[in-house]
Design a protein around this motif. Sequence first.
Motif, short mmCIF file in Angstrom:
data_model
loop_
_atom_site.label_atom_id
_atom_site.label_comp_id
_atom_site.label_asym_id
_atom_site.label_seq_id
_atom_site.Cartn_x
_atom_site.Cartn_y
_atom_site.Cartn_z
N THR A 1 0.95 -1.12 -0.05
CA THR A 1 -0.11 0.11 -0.11
C THR A 1 0.78 1.38 -0.07
OG1 THR A 1 -1.70 -1.34 1.29
CG2 THR A 1 -1.81 1.24 1.16
N GLN A 2 1.86 1.36 0.77
CA GLN A 2 2.71 2.54 0.66
C GLN A 2 3.36 2.66 -0.57
OE1 GLN A 2 3.48 4.63 3.25
NE2 GLN A 2 4.87 5.54 1.80
N LYS A 3 3.88 1.41 -1.20
CA LYS A 3 4.57 1.30 -2.50
C LYS A 3 3.59 2.21 -3.41
CE LYS A 3 7.82 0.03 -5.47
NZ LYS A 3 9.29 0.51 -5.40
N ALA A 4 2.44 1.76 -3.37
CA ALA A 4 1.29 2.50 -4.53
C ALA A 4 1.19 3.92 -4.23
CB ALA A 4 -0.19 1.73 -4.09
N LEU B 251 -4.28 2.88 -8.77
CA LEU B 251 -3.15 3.20 -9.59
C LEU B 251 -3.79 2.97 -10.98
CD1 LEU B 251 -0.24 1.23 -8.01
CD2 LEU B 251 -0.40 3.55 -8.39
N LEU B 252 -4.67 1.98 -11.07
CA LEU B 252 -5.44 1.56 -12.52
C LEU B 252 -6.13 2.92 -12.70
CD1 LEU B 252 -6.41 -0.41 -14.61
CD2 LEU B 252 -8.50 -1.10 -13.12
N LEU B 253 -7.00 3.50 -11.94
CA LEU B 253 -7.86 4.54 -12.04
C LEU B 253 -6.89 5.73 -12.82
CD1 LEU B 253 -10.58 4.92 -9.48
CD2 LEU B 253 -11.03 4.70 -11.87
N ARG B 254 -5.81 5.88 -12.03
CA ARG B 254 -4.74 6.81 -12.67
C ARG B 254 -4.28 6.80 -14.04
NH1 ARG B 254 1.10 7.67 -10.93
NH2 ARG B 254 1.78 9.40 -11.95
N ALA B 255 -4.08 5.56 -14.29
CA ALA B 255 -3.64 4.95 -15.50
C ALA B 255 -4.63 5.19 -16.60
CB ALA B 255 -3.07 3.46 -15.55
N GLN B 256 -5.95 4.78 -16.09
CA GLN B 256 -7.24 4.93 -17.12
C GLN B 256 -7.32 6.35 -17.36
OE1 GLN B 256 -9.75 2.82 -14.64
NE2 GLN B 256 -9.92 1.06 -15.95
N GLY B 257 -7.06 7.19 -16.45
CA GLY B 257 -7.17 8.79 -16.63
C GLY B 257 -6.16 9.23 -17.59
N GLU B 258 -5.16 8.56 -17.66
CA GLU B 258 -4.22 9.01 -18.66
C GLU B 258 -4.00 8.41 -19.93
OE1 GLU B 258 -0.05 8.98 -17.07
OE2 GLU B 258 -0.66 10.26 -15.58
N GLY B 259 -5.35 7.36 -20.06
CA GLY B 259 -5.35 6.74 -21.32
C GLY B 259 -4.29 5.51 -21.72
N ASP C 274 -11.47 -6.07 -11.04
CA ASP C 274 -11.03 -6.95 -12.16
C ASP C 274 -9.41 -7.21 -11.88
OD1 ASP C 274 -13.25 -7.09 -13.57
OD2 ASP C 274 -13.02 -5.23 -14.63
N LEU C 275 -8.80 -5.91 -11.52
CA LEU C 275 -7.28 -5.98 -11.53
C LEU C 275 -7.07 -6.91 -10.23
CD1 LEU C 275 -4.53 -4.81 -11.96
CD2 LEU C 275 -4.81 -2.98 -10.46
N PHE C 276 -7.50 -6.64 -9.12
CA PHE C 276 -7.35 -7.75 -7.96
C PHE C 276 -7.62 -9.29 -8.13
CE2 PHE C 276 -8.39 -9.66 -3.71
CZ PHE C 276 -7.29 -9.27 -3.08
N ALA C 277 -8.69 -9.60 -9.23
CA ALA C 277 -9.00 -10.82 -9.59
C ALA C 277 -7.87 -11.43 -10.55
CB ALA C 277 -10.38 -10.99 -10.21
N SER D 194 -7.54 -1.23 -2.71
CA SER D 194 -7.98 0.16 -2.93
C SER D 194 -6.64 0.79 -3.58
CB SER D 194 -8.25 0.74 -1.61
OG SER D 194 -8.25 2.10 -1.85
N ALA D 195 -5.53 0.27 -3.13
CA ALA D 195 -4.29 1.03 -3.83
C ALA D 195 -3.95 0.52 -5.22
CB ALA D 195 -2.96 0.47 -3.05
N GLY D 196 -4.25 -0.61 -5.71
CA GLY D 196 -4.35 -1.16 -6.72
C GLY D 196 -5.52 -0.45 -7.54
N ALA D 197 -6.65 -0.31 -7.16
CA ALA D 197 -7.60 0.44 -7.84
C ALA D 197 -7.22 1.84 -8.24
CB ALA D 197 -8.80 0.28 -7.04
#
Length: 191
Positions: free
Chosen positions: A66-69, A128-136, A146-149, A123-126
């Motif tokens: 979590t800290q790494k994220a 990071l994913l949202l940020r990447a999605q925001g940047e396309g 989905d990412l956790f799965a 939550s940390a993974g989500a």
Amino acid sequence: MRADAQKNYNHLLAVARDVVTEHGADAPMREIARRAGVGLATLLRHFPTREALFEALLCTNMDALTQKADELETSTSADEALLSWFRELVAFAQSYRGVVAMMAAAHTNPDSALYASCAAVHSAGARLLLRAQGEGTARADMNGDDLFALTTALGWAVDQPSFAPRADHLVHLITSAILTNRSSNDARKAT
């Protein structure tokens, strides 16, 4: 906690970490107690269940993820942050055989001792994913669940002796499917 009690607790965790690394999630509690030089009752007084022991062992690792994220969110591009964190999570899953099944079960069970740590990692993974999605740079049709799965599925696969030698390749395949802006060679270099 008194200093001597803290020292004993830390000793039990250190021994448990070694035994669990050797035997996985099914490490015998009696073996942990024997190697620690204490009776089973002493071990159970500190860790009344196997899940409580794993919670104590894994909490440090999950908190570090979590800290790494958090660090990656501000220091690296969104896609690089997601790749780096994903690899760290898979490496963590590989470090303790059987931990992925425990994480997957705890993820939806608020009564589990591992629930809070799993929720923080999720939550940390989500984020990071949202940020990447925001940047396309990541698929728009997936979410944190989905990412956790995918992470737990990959963690399970590389936990199997027949797939472990292919761990890096499998990480590459999954991350290439998540990220949208990388060529196959770029994703391989980053992982």
